[in-house]
Design an enzyme around this catalytic site. Sequence first.
Site, PDB file in Angstrom:
ATOM      1  N   CYS A 159       0.768  -1.484  -0.134  1.00  0.00           N
ATOM      2  CA  CYS A 159      -0.065   0.239  -0.142  1.00  0.00           C
ATOM      3  C   CYS A 159       1.080   1.210  -0.282  1.00  0.00           C
ATOM      4  O   CYS A 159       1.081   1.813  -0.822  1.00  0.00           O
ATOM      5  CB  CYS A 159      -0.690  -0.441   1.258  1.00  0.00           C
ATOM      6  SG  CYS A 159      -2.374  -1.347   0.898  1.00  0.00           S
TER       7      CYS A 159
HETATM    8  N1  LIG Z   1      -2.607  -5.991   2.480  1.00  0.00           N
HETATM    9  C1  LIG Z   1      -3.330  -4.875   2.395  1.00  0.00           C
HETATM   10  O1  LIG Z   1      -2.784  -4.736   3.885  1.00  0.00           O
HETATM   11  C2  LIG Z   1      -3.964  -3.728   2.229  1.00  0.00           C
HETATM   12  C3  LIG Z   1      -4.898  -3.107   2.659  1.00  0.00           C
HETATM   13  C4  LIG Z   1      -5.264  -1.949   2.657  1.00  0.00           C
HETATM   14  C5  LIG Z   1      -5.991  -2.604   0.736  1.00  0.00           C
HETATM   15  N2  LIG Z   1      -5.196  -3.049   0.130  1.00  0.00           N
HETATM   16  C6  LIG Z   1      -5.901  -3.542  -1.427  1.00  0.00           C
HETATM   17  O2  LIG Z   1      -5.992  -4.427  -1.840  1.00  0.00           O
HETATM   18  C7  LIG Z   1      -6.443  -4.394  -2.847  1.00  0.00           C
HETATM   19  C8  LIG Z   1      -5.389  -6.805  -2.691  1.00  0.00           C
HETATM   20  O3  LIG Z   1      -3.966  -6.364  -1.873  1.00  0.00           O
HETATM   21  P1  LIG Z   1      -3.562  -7.615  -1.544  1.00  0.00           P
HETATM   22  O4  LIG Z   1      -2.777  -6.979  -0.398  1.00  0.00           O
HETATM   23  O5  LIG Z   1      -5.325  -8.692  -0.666  1.00  0.00           O
HETATM   24  O6  LIG Z   1      -3.640  -8.284  -2.420  1.00  0.00           O
HETATM   25  P2  LIG Z   1      -3.010  -9.935  -2.788  1.00  0.00           P
HETATM   26  O7  LIG Z   1      -2.091 -10.182  -4.142  1.00  0.00           O
HETATM   27  O8  LIG Z   1      -2.823 -10.386  -1.173  1.00  0.00           O
HETATM   28  O9  LIG Z   1      -4.415 -10.561  -3.306  1.00  0.00           O
HETATM   29  C9  LIG Z   1      -4.704 -10.290  -3.961  1.00  0.00           C
HETATM   30  C10 LIG Z   1      -5.148 -11.750  -5.038  1.00  0.00           C
HETATM   31  O10 LIG Z   1      -5.792 -11.787  -5.875  1.00  0.00           O
HETATM   32  C11 LIG Z   1      -6.143 -12.763  -7.077  1.00  0.00           C
HETATM   33  N3  LIG Z   1      -5.830 -12.205  -8.469  1.00  0.00           N
HETATM   34  C12 LIG Z   1      -4.950 -11.383  -8.753  1.00  0.00           C
HETATM   35  N4  LIG Z   1      -6.295 -11.438 -10.492  1.00  0.00           N
HETATM   36  C13 LIG Z   1      -7.368 -12.000 -10.045  1.00  0.00           C
HETATM   37  C14 LIG Z   1      -7.889 -12.372 -11.137  1.00  0.00           C
HETATM   38  N5  LIG Z   1      -8.245 -11.293 -12.796  1.00  0.00           N
HETATM   39  N6  LIG Z   1      -9.429 -12.682 -10.585  1.00  0.00           N
HETATM   40  C15 LIG Z   1      -9.683 -13.159  -9.350  1.00  0.00           C
HETATM   41  N7  LIG Z   1      -8.176 -13.121  -9.133  1.00  0.00           N
HETATM   42  C16 LIG Z   1      -7.488 -12.423  -8.772  1.00  0.00           C
HETATM   43  C17 LIG Z   1      -4.673 -13.282  -6.869  1.00  0.00           C
HETATM   44  O11 LIG Z   1      -3.982 -14.654  -6.921  1.00  0.00           O
HETATM   45  C18 LIG Z   1      -4.702 -13.069  -4.873  1.00  0.00           C
HETATM   46  O12 LIG Z   1      -4.645 -14.210  -4.168  1.00  0.00           O
HETATM   47  C19 LIG Z   1      -5.568  -3.891  -2.761  1.00  0.00           C
HETATM   48  O13 LIG Z   1      -5.792  -2.718  -4.250  1.00  0.00           O
HETATM   49  C20 LIG Z   1      -4.637  -3.239  -2.161  1.00  0.00           C
HETATM   50  O14 LIG Z   1      -3.702  -1.676  -2.280  1.00  0.00           O
HETATM   51  C21 LIG Z   1      -4.340  -3.727   0.632  1.00  0.00           C
END
Ligand SMILES: NC(=O)c1ccc[n+]([C@@H]2O[C@H](COP(=O)([O-])OP(=O)(O)OC[C@H]3O[C@@H](n4cnc5c(N)ncnc54)[C@H](O)[C@@H]3O)[C@@H](O)[C@H]2O)c1
Length: 439
Positions: free
Chosen positions: A273
């Site tokens: 992030c």
């Molecule tokens: N990790 C954090 O602490 C956090 C906090 C707030 C916001 N976010 C935001 O949330 C969003 C997701 O982050 P995250 O940390 O969960 O990512 P992550 O990489 O942990 O998870 C994303 C998941 O999406 C899957 N994926 C990718 N493309 C796909 C598709 N086309 N169809 C289905 N599944 C798909 C991946 O295999 C993965 O399992 C980002 O925009 C991030 O900025 C993350």
Amino acid sequence: MSTDSLLNLIRDKRAVVGIIGQGYVGLPLALVFAEAGFTVVGFDLDSAKVDALNRGESYIKHIGTDRVARAVRGGKFRATTDFDELKACDAVLICVPTPLGQHREPDLSYVLDSAKAVAKRLRKGQLVVLESTTYPGTTDEDVLPVLEATGLKTPDDFLLAFSPEREDPGNAKFHTKIIPKVVGGVNQASTEAAVALYERAVDTVIPVSSSRVAESSKLLENIFRSVNIALVNELKMTFDRMGIDIWEVIEAAKTKPFGFTPFYPGPGLGGHCIPLDPFYLSWKAAEYGMWTRFIELAGEINTHMPGWVVDKTVKALNEEGKSAKGAKVLVLGLSYKEDIDDDRESPSYEIIELLQDAGATVSYCDPFFPAARRGRKHKLRMKSIPCTPEAFAGYDAVVLSTGHKLFRDPSLYANVPLLVDTRNAVKLGENMRTKLVRA
Ligand SMILES: NC(=O)c1ccc[n+]([C@@H]2O[C@H](COP(=O)([O-])OP(=O)(O)OC[C@H]3O[C@@H](n4cnc5c(N)ncnc54)[C@H](O)[C@@H]3O)[C@@H](O)[C@H]2O)c1
């Protein structure tokens, strides 16, 4: 089915909730909806994750396997790679990555792929919510046209909103259910439906006037952190020159009971992030002829931190009569923050590479990562050494990059000549001969 029937399904929790992306954000969200009584389907491209979830297992350390197992056993949660099942979902929440490209431009490919997957199966009466962090305008300028290209229109046929995720992995005090949720639709009907849905699963929902306000509020939160961390990092370097300990300064300043929020310096930003999201706004701002100077400056200072830590290490080695070339250096921690198993954008990787560039032989220790994984920028092939005083002996310097609790035990450093602590994590015993440098 009409959007009115959707509201009825949401009210009595008969709505089926589909969550695209079962990562750090999507999985806890799926569990919160399942625990609230909704039937939840988790979608992911990664079949290993889907299989693990259907076996009732978690692959994220701070999300207990028992929670996943309970939701699966209770028939409230299952996962799939079959996107045709989106048709059966009444609400679809998109939680996929939003990384940066080679030139720090937003990479919306995951969001747009998901939007296309939804569009292919879009039917009347569905609610779609984007949760991935992104620039203002993504929901109404980028996602909406993909959905409306089907011929269905909002608000008459389907509803669309943005609701930013505020997950803080590993934070025992604040978790998905109790963190207030901001929601903004591309129209009033969309806001109302999304608010109705989230209200049934999380404790507090805050409606805002548009998806753009919701997108911007998340960016403000992350830019606020990035800028304040850059400020203390700059002050750390300045006070260091003056022989003043920044950590003691912060402890004193934070006794002010109003108007001050403590932020702490470190070896650089990490995670999915704070190092990335601010640049989503600077990229979009250019379209409006605006320069976001605070974001750029904070990025410049924070990006410089691993180099500063390595310079301090090289100087400290020099004072001990050793050169970086040929020195044996141990880096502690690959996670970007303490006690979690997430190493995305971790500054530790850059510290390792910079030390190697300086000619040092580098090892690392991190029980959360028995082997270094291939990252966005780094491809180190290394394995963790054990976390024991015996394993640490023999290194010329130890650089503590992540403040995992187990690294705070001073006895680990009994046979270490030099400890460079970037997190103010270790208090050495009075009789210890280890030289401590804060960086
Ligand atoms: N990790 C954090 O602490 C956090 C906090 C707030 C916001 N976010 C935001 O949330 C969003 C997701 O982050 P995250 O940390 O969960 O990512 P992550 O990489 O942990 O998870 C994303 C998941 O999406 C899957 N994926 C990718 N493309 C796909 C598709 N086309 N169809 C289905 N599944 C798909 C991946 O295999 C993965 O399992 C980002 O925009 C991030 O900025 C993350």
